[in-house]
Design an enzyme around this catalytic site. Sequence first.
Site, mmCIF file in Angstrom:
data_model
loop_
_atom_site.group_PDB
_atom_site.id
_atom_site.type_symbol
_atom_site.label_atom_id
_atom_site.label_comp_id
_atom_site.label_asym_id
_atom_site.label_seq_id
_atom_site.Cartn_x
_atom_site.Cartn_y
_atom_site.Cartn_z
ATOM 1 N N LEU A 88 10.262 6.591 18.310
ATOM 2 C CA LEU A 88 10.789 6.410 19.667
ATOM 3 C C LEU A 88 9.744 5.766 20.578
ATOM 4 O O LEU A 88 9.963 4.725 21.153
ATOM 5 C CB LEU A 88 11.210 7.788 20.200
ATOM 6 C CG LEU A 88 12.222 7.853 21.313
ATOM 7 C CD1 LEU A 88 13.453 7.023 21.007
ATOM 8 C CD2 LEU A 88 12.632 9.318 21.539
ATOM 9 N N HIS A 89 8.628 6.425 20.744
ATOM 10 C CA HIS A 89 7.427 5.907 21.421
ATOM 11 C C HIS A 89 7.539 5.725 22.934
ATOM 12 O O HIS A 89 6.512 5.650 23.600
ATOM 13 C CB HIS A 89 6.930 4.602 20.790
ATOM 14 C CG HIS A 89 6.725 4.677 19.309
ATOM 15 N ND1 HIS A 89 6.158 5.774 18.699
ATOM 16 C CD2 HIS A 89 7.024 3.806 18.318
ATOM 17 C CE1 HIS A 89 6.118 5.565 17.386
ATOM 18 N NE2 HIS A 89 6.628 4.392 17.134
ATOM 19 N N CYS B 127 6.737 -6.661 7.374
ATOM 20 C CA CYS B 127 7.877 -6.138 8.132
ATOM 21 C C CYS B 127 8.349 -7.190 9.132
ATOM 22 O O CYS B 127 7.548 -7.938 9.675
ATOM 23 C CB CYS B 127 7.460 -4.859 8.870
ATOM 24 S SG CYS B 127 8.847 -4.039 9.686
ATOM 25 N N SER C 267 11.773 7.377 7.644
ATOM 26 C CA SER C 267 11.380 7.089 9.017
ATOM 27 C C SER C 267 11.871 5.698 9.405
ATOM 28 O O SER C 267 11.690 4.746 8.664
ATOM 29 C CB SER C 267 9.853 7.147 9.119
ATOM 30 O OG SER C 267 9.436 6.743 10.393
ATOM 31 N N GLU D 248 0.823 -1.205 0.000
ATOM 32 C CA GLU D 248 0.000 0.000 0.000
ATOM 33 C C GLU D 248 0.861 1.260 0.000
ATOM 34 O O GLU D 248 1.942 1.281 0.588
ATOM 35 C CB GLU D 248 -0.926 -0.015 1.222
ATOM 36 C CG GLU D 248 -1.902 -1.180 1.148
ATOM 37 C CD GLU D 248 -2.799 -1.326 2.368
ATOM 38 O OE1 GLU D 248 -3.808 -2.023 2.243
ATOM 39 O OE2 GLU D 248 -2.490 -0.764 3.434
ATOM 40 N N CYS E 195 -1.361 5.926 10.441
ATOM 41 C CA CYS E 195 -0.158 5.286 10.976
ATOM 42 C C CYS E 195 -0.455 3.941 11.616
ATOM 43 O O CYS E 195 -1.354 3.826 12.443
ATOM 44 C CB CYS E 195 0.458 6.176 12.059
ATOM 45 S SG CYS E 195 1.387 7.500 11.363
ATOM 46 N N GLY F 241 6.777 -1.547 6.158
ATOM 47 C CA GLY F 241 8.170 -1.981 6.222
ATOM 48 C C GLY F 241 9.087 -1.000 6.916
ATOM 49 O O GLY F 241 8.730 0.158 7.159
ATOM 50 N N GLU F 242 10.259 -1.504 7.272
ATOM 51 C CA GLU F 242 11.315 -0.684 7.870
ATOM 52 C C GLU F 242 12.311 -0.370 6.754
ATOM 53 O O GLU F 242 13.026 -1.267 6.285
ATOM 54 C CB GLU F 242 11.966 -1.479 9.026
ATOM 55 C CG GLU F 242 13.318 -0.989 9.471
ATOM 56 C CD GLU F 242 13.363 0.487 9.854
ATOM 57 O OE1 GLU F 242 12.642 0.904 10.757
ATOM 58 O OE2 GLU F 242 14.156 1.232 9.221
HETATM 59 FE FE1 SF4 Z 1 7.719 -2.453 10.936
HETATM 60 FE FE2 SF4 Z 1 7.411 0.187 11.245
HETATM 61 FE FE3 SF4 Z 1 5.391 -1.496 11.799
HETATM 62 FE FE4 SF4 Z 1 7.542 -1.449 13.400
HETATM 63 S S1 SF4 Z 1 6.078 0.235 13.068
HETATM 64 S S2 SF4 Z 1 6.510 -3.281 12.620
HETATM 65 S S3 SF4 Z 1 9.181 -1.042 11.910
HETATM 66 S S4 SF4 Z 1 6.295 -1.142 9.782
#
Ligand code: SF4
Length: 335
Positions: A203-204, A103, A180, A83, A321, A148-149
């Site tokens: 960070l969270h 991910c 990001s 997406e 998000c 994804g990362e």
């Molecule tokens: Fe992957 Fe980002 Fe979801 Fe974490 S927040 S699982 S890094 S897509």
Amino acid sequence: MSRDALRSAAVACGLKPFVGDQLADWLYVKRAGSWDAMRNISKDSRAQLAERYDLGIAAPIGRAVSTDGTVKYLFPTENYTIEAVVIPDGDRRTLCVSSQAGCKMGCRFCMTGRQGWHGNLDAADILNQFLSVDNPTTLTNAVFMGMGEPLDNADAVFQAINVLTAPWGFGWSPKRITLSTIGVLPALKRFLDGSRCHLAVSLHNPFPDERLEMMPVQKAWPAADVLDLIRQYDFTGQRRVSFEYTMFAGWNDDKAHADALARLLRGLECRVNLIRFHRIPDFPYAPPARAVMEAFRDRLAAAGVTCTIRASRGEDILAACGLLAGQHSHGSEQS
Ligand code: SF4
């Protein structure tokens, strides 16, 4: 492909290297959607190229429009759909780009993480998102914040960024692009050294043990180490670093967390974006009340940290998000 790779591709087809330059112009500047459109390349040469190469352009196979104007697109990749989201905001039109199908990172609050990893996108899959959304030439910005990362697929992401920012490519200023990450340390160093794009770090939570509860990455690459690295770079000029802080009621939204966050970021020229958590199924946490988020923001601001509450966009089409999911092209998994 980079311009050099396009030149090599041309030579591999028995053509002159300058055909590679013409290809870059047609693909990235003129945005040709077919070989036939490339009129200054001879018909024979186009046929030779078409025999060996694919233009890599794939139209979306699904599209959902939010009441706030956000549009979510579903794109096919080899065995999965991914997406991408276009977010209009005044005179900006920002593309939220995916870099992987699923991910590996396993953040507990994220629908993409929950589905596991199904493969890396290649640079063409990434660039196709820029080329195949509606009115692609009107995009003003891009954020690598989709599925994804990006730093877990660094080679393809850096290759795509190279095409986006090169004068022979899309010609975008790196200031239009934000990557990001949750902090994949070795690739983050490569990104900081090799590009001028903006950085956003998820960070969270300022407390290591609590962050680890939700984000397994904390074990391999603790946030403190990520911050140590970031402090070695200059973010006082054009390049910006921001920290994403998704807020969960009763987990990371009180004064102690605000104070610890301010301490962690002390002295760093940065911005904190507060994001209201979007509920996902079978997960115990809820978003905090707006007043709680505002109090958190004000406490950070009083401690000298620039902080905004980010507007949630595209929630009704599961484009906000943490909600992107995609699906198997040949399976039954649903977003
Ligand atoms: Fe992957 Fe980002 Fe979801 Fe974490 S927040 S699982 S890094 S897509």
